[in-house]
Design a protein around this motif. Structure first.
Motif, short mmCIF file in Angstrom:
data_model
loop_
_atom_site.label_atom_id
_atom_site.label_comp_id
_atom_site.label_asym_id
_atom_site.label_seq_id
_atom_site.Cartn_x
_atom_site.Cartn_y
_atom_site.Cartn_z
N PRO A 7 0.82 -1.21 0.00
CA PRO A 7 0.00 0.00 0.00
C PRO A 7 0.86 1.26 0.00
N LEU A 8 0.32 2.33 -0.56
CA LEU A 8 0.93 3.63 -0.38
C LEU A 8 0.73 4.08 1.06
N LEU A 9 1.59 4.97 1.50
CA LEU A 9 1.49 5.47 2.87
C LEU A 9 0.11 6.08 3.13
N SER A 10 -0.41 6.81 2.16
CA SER A 10 -1.74 7.42 2.32
C SER A 10 -2.83 6.36 2.41
N GLN A 11 -2.66 5.24 1.70
CA GLN A 11 -3.64 4.15 1.78
C GLN A 11 -3.60 3.49 3.15
N ALA A 12 -2.40 3.22 3.66
CA ALA A 12 -2.28 2.61 4.99
C ALA A 12 -2.89 3.50 6.06
N ALA A 13 -2.70 4.82 5.93
CA ALA A 13 -3.23 5.76 6.91
C ALA A 13 -4.75 5.81 6.87
N THR A 14 -5.36 5.32 5.81
CA THR A 14 -6.82 5.28 5.69
C THR A 14 -7.37 3.91 6.05
N ILE A 15 -6.72 2.84 5.56
CA ILE A 15 -7.26 1.49 5.71
C ILE A 15 -7.18 1.00 7.16
N GLU A 46 0.84 -10.89 1.16
CA GLU A 46 0.35 -11.20 -0.18
C GLU A 46 -0.76 -10.25 -0.61
N GLU A 47 -0.44 -8.96 -0.57
CA GLU A 47 -1.31 -7.87 -1.01
C GLU A 47 -2.55 -7.69 -0.15
N LEU A 48 -2.59 -8.29 1.01
CA LEU A 48 -3.68 -8.05 1.95
C LEU A 48 -3.13 -7.21 3.10
N LEU A 49 -3.61 -5.98 3.20
CA LEU A 49 -3.19 -5.07 4.27
C LEU A 49 -4.29 -4.98 5.31
N GLY A 50 -3.92 -5.14 6.56
CA GLY A 50 -4.91 -5.03 7.62
C GLY A 50 -4.31 -5.34 8.97
N TYR A 51 -5.16 -5.80 9.86
CA TYR A 51 -4.73 -6.17 11.21
C TYR A 51 -4.89 -7.66 11.42
N GLU A 52 -3.84 -8.28 11.94
CA GLU A 52 -3.96 -9.66 12.41
C GLU A 52 -4.49 -9.61 13.83
N ASP A 70 -8.01 -3.71 -4.45
CA ASP A 70 -9.33 -3.37 -4.97
C ASP A 70 -10.24 -2.75 -3.92
N GLY A 71 -9.80 -2.72 -2.65
CA GLY A 71 -10.56 -2.07 -1.59
C GLY A 71 -11.66 -2.91 -0.98
N GLU A 72 -11.86 -4.14 -1.45
CA GLU A 72 -12.94 -4.98 -0.92
C GLU A 72 -12.51 -5.61 0.40
N PRO A 73 -13.35 -5.55 1.45
CA PRO A 73 -12.99 -6.14 2.74
C PRO A 73 -12.77 -7.65 2.62
N VAL A 74 -11.72 -8.14 3.28
CA VAL A 74 -11.36 -9.56 3.24
C VAL A 74 -11.04 -10.02 4.65
N LEU A 75 -11.59 -11.18 5.03
CA LEU A 75 -11.20 -11.85 6.27
C LEU A 75 -10.40 -13.09 5.88
N ARG A 76 -9.14 -13.13 6.28
CA ARG A 76 -8.28 -14.27 5.96
C ARG A 76 -8.22 -15.21 7.15
N GLY A 110 -3.87 -24.12 5.04
CA GLY A 110 -5.30 -24.00 4.77
C GLY A 110 -5.80 -22.58 4.67
N ARG A 111 -5.02 -21.70 4.05
CA ARG A 111 -5.45 -20.30 3.94
C ARG A 111 -6.74 -20.18 3.14
N ARG A 112 -7.62 -19.31 3.64
CA ARG A 112 -8.89 -19.06 2.95
C ARG A 112 -9.24 -17.59 3.10
N ASP A 113 -9.51 -16.92 1.98
CA ASP A 113 -9.90 -15.52 1.98
C ASP A 113 -11.40 -15.40 1.76
N LEU A 114 -12.09 -14.78 2.71
CA LEU A 114 -13.53 -14.56 2.62
C LEU A 114 -13.77 -13.08 2.30
N ARG A 115 -14.48 -12.81 1.22
CA ARG A 115 -14.76 -11.44 0.80
C ARG A 115 -16.14 -11.01 1.25
#
Length: 251
Positions: A7-15, A46-52, A70-76, A110-115
């Motif tokens: 992510p860009l710094l501005s994206q991380a500061a928002t997401i 792997e291109e998923l930015l968020g909180y563990e 793409d901005g779509e919420p994902v639960l990994r 067993g990684r699984r991404d839920l959108r």
């Protein structure tokens, strides 16, 4: 010019504040066993930015809430194994090598991404998963340890504002106390920098791009809790103190 990495710094500061605020809001409607508490560690995987979501207690599932470019919420979801720990690893702090416990790096499979169509749905589902992972009674709304997350988000916003003309990429490794090791910044034009924290309350920003140098330090005070509904990182502490230096190459 090379394309900047996500992510860009501005994206991380928002997401990141978006993820935190929705998790905090959804937590008030859930119940977990007494003694349960939750830490959230920023991570880019792997291109998923968020909180563990790091819960106090034993669980065989790892959860991470965030979004991809793409901005779509994902639960990994990933499952943890009981295989022997990997060898001891070393990382650098101020030029010194320090050991990381192998228990910080459990093997996963067993990684699984839920959108999800929106953030409230994703946050609600994340808490439902945690409720199943942690049965038992008596129960109460979960205790969230979010003070450090708020400080990080405010620091990211301050750094993004200061480096707006470059808007570099930022990388999160998902390490405990990673803010003390520093978050690496990479510019599409070859710029390099770092954002890091020093006790008790000081953040430092170093950046260099084509001979132009930015060095800045500021102090922040942890917010009082509970958080106001939908609080984001845009409210900076009134006690911020800044020391700045901006050096441009000679014309």
């Amino acid at each position: 010019m090379p394309q900047a990495l996500y992510p860009l710094l501005s994206q991380a500061a928002t997401i990141l504040p978006l993820v935190r605020s929705h998790l905090a809001e959804a937590a008030a409607r859930r119940s977990l066993p007494l003694g349960f508490s939750l830490d959230m560690v920023p991570i880019l995987e792997e291109e998923l930015l968020g909180y563990e979501l790091i819960a106090v207690g034993d669980a065989d599932t790892c959860l991470m809430l965030g979004c991809k470019p793409d901005g779509e919420p994902v639960l990994r979801k990933e499952f943890l194994t009981d295989v022997p720990p990997p060898p001891l690893q070393l990382v650098a702090l101020d030029g010194r090598m320090i050991a990381r416990s192998p228990r910080e790096l459990p093997s996963r499979y067993g990684r699984r991404d839920l959108r999800f169509p929106d953030w409230p749905s994703a946050a609600t589902f994340a808490w439902a998963e945690l409720e199943m992972l942690f049965p038992g009674a008596p129960r109460r709304p979960p205790l969230l340890n979010l003070g450090r997350n708020v400080l990080l988000e405010r620091a990211l916003l301050a750094a993004a504002t200061r480096l707006a003309q470059w808007n570099p990429s930022v990388h999160f490794c998902g390490l405990p106390n990673e803010e003390q090791l520093g978050y690496a910044l990479y510019g599409a034009g070859g710029g390099r920098g770092e954002l890091f924290f020093r006790h008790p309350d000081q953040w430092k920003l170093h950046w260099k791009s084509r001979g132009e140098v930015v060095c800045e330090a500021w102090s922040m005070v942890a917010p009082d809790f509970p958080l106001a509904e939908n609080e984001t990182a845009t409210r900076e502490s009134s006690s911020v103190q800044r020391i700045s230096a901006h050096i441009k190459p000679p014309q």
